[in-house]
Design an enzyme around this catalytic site. Structure first.
Site, PDB file in Angstrom:
ATOM      1  CE  LYS A 121      -4.743  -7.774 -11.918  1.00  0.00           C
ATOM      2  NZ  LYS A 121      -3.325  -7.436 -12.080  1.00  0.00           N
TER       3      LYS A 121
HETATM    4  O1  G3P Z   1      -0.345  -6.790 -10.752  1.00  0.00           O
HETATM    5  C1  G3P Z   1      -0.785  -6.011  -9.709  1.00  0.00           C
HETATM    6  C2  G3P Z   1       0.254  -5.673  -8.674  1.00  0.00           C
HETATM    7  O2  G3P Z   1       0.907  -6.832  -8.241  1.00  0.00           O
HETATM    8  C3  G3P Z   1       1.172  -4.533  -9.002  1.00  0.00           C
HETATM    9  O3  G3P Z   1       2.294  -4.496  -8.182  1.00  0.00           O
HETATM   10  O4  G3P Z   1       4.583  -3.748  -7.699  1.00  0.00           O
HETATM   11  O5  G3P Z   1       3.206  -2.470  -9.367  1.00  0.00           O
HETATM   12  O6  G3P Z   1       2.683  -2.364  -6.935  1.00  0.00           O
HETATM   13  P1  G3P Z   1       3.235  -3.193  -8.037  1.00  0.00           P
END
Ligand code: G3P
Length: 221
Positions: A85
């Site tokens: 990533k």
């Molecule tokens: O892994 C990346 C993403 O899904 C993060 O999500 O909930 O931290 O905005 P969030």
């Protein structure tokens, strides 16, 4: 649409893998910190559970392309199904292009607009990850970015997979599927909430009660 889990917690991944619906896992530094285990050991364990089902995204943390490529090489050396990533920045784009040349698959993360996603596709990203929930948090329509990226992919024939990320609700899952996202990555709690329905529970209880009313010698189990 493939279903990924957005977590670094092994028990959650094992449980959902056992349900037969797991197509991959995404992690990020925040999730890795919450897992509370050695990063490499944990990533190797996750990759083993996921196996042939799909990929596991492991995030680089350098800000320069050289560092990102170095870290991408390291994390992808741990297992065949690991994807590196990298954040959406100019250095990130540079790193994606170099990773393509090295045969390393990348997931471009922290994508907040279709323009960013388009550029990640052009650089050769394997996955592009629009952050739907965080865009919604800012007062804009995160799902619109997913829809736009799916349309751009269709119009220009990009092979990059649109990975709908930062999903927080059941509606996000449905809308990702309707938008044509290749993948939705879900926190465990979002997935389990989407599975629950009071009518399913009530219907099952009622069926079992009625079944128990059949004399034992008239039913096979
Ligand atoms: O892994 C990346 C993403 O899904 C993060 O999500 O909930 O931290 O905005 P969030």
């Amino acid at each position: 649409m493939k279903i990924f889990l957005d977590t670094a917690v092994l028990e959650e991944i094992q449980e959902v893998a056992a349900w037969g619906i797991l197509d991959g896992v995404t992690t990020n530094p925040t999730l890795a910190a919450k897992a509370g285990r050695d990063f490499e050991t944990n990533l190797r364990a996750i990759s083993e559970i996921v196996g042939q089902r799909g990929t596991v995204s492991a995030e680089t943390v350098s800000l320069d392309a050289d560092g990102m490529v170095r870290e991408a090489k390291l994390v992808t050396s741990w297992a065949d199904n690991i994807v590196a990533k990298v954040p959406f920045t100019a250095e990130g784009l540079k790193a994606v292009r170099r990773c393509v040349d090295e045969g390393i698959r990348t997931n471009v993360t922290l994508v907040f607009s279709a323009a960013q996603g388009l550029l990640a596709m052009k650089a050769g990203a394997f996955y592009v990850s629009p952050f739907v929930g965080r865009i919604d948090d800012g007062g804009q329509d995160g799902m619109e970015v997913v829809r736009q990226l799916c349309e751009i992919k269709r119009l220009y024939g990009f092979e990059t997979e649109v990975l709908s990320a930062s999903l927080r609700t059941t509606l996000h899952i449905i809308d990702s599927a309707l938008a044509g996202a290749d993948i939705a990555t879900l926190p465990y709690t979002v997935l389990t909430k989407a599975m629950g329905h009071s009518l399913s529970r009530e219907g099952l209880a009622s069926f079992l009660k009625d079944w128990a009313g059949i004399p034992e010698n008239m039913r096979p189990f």
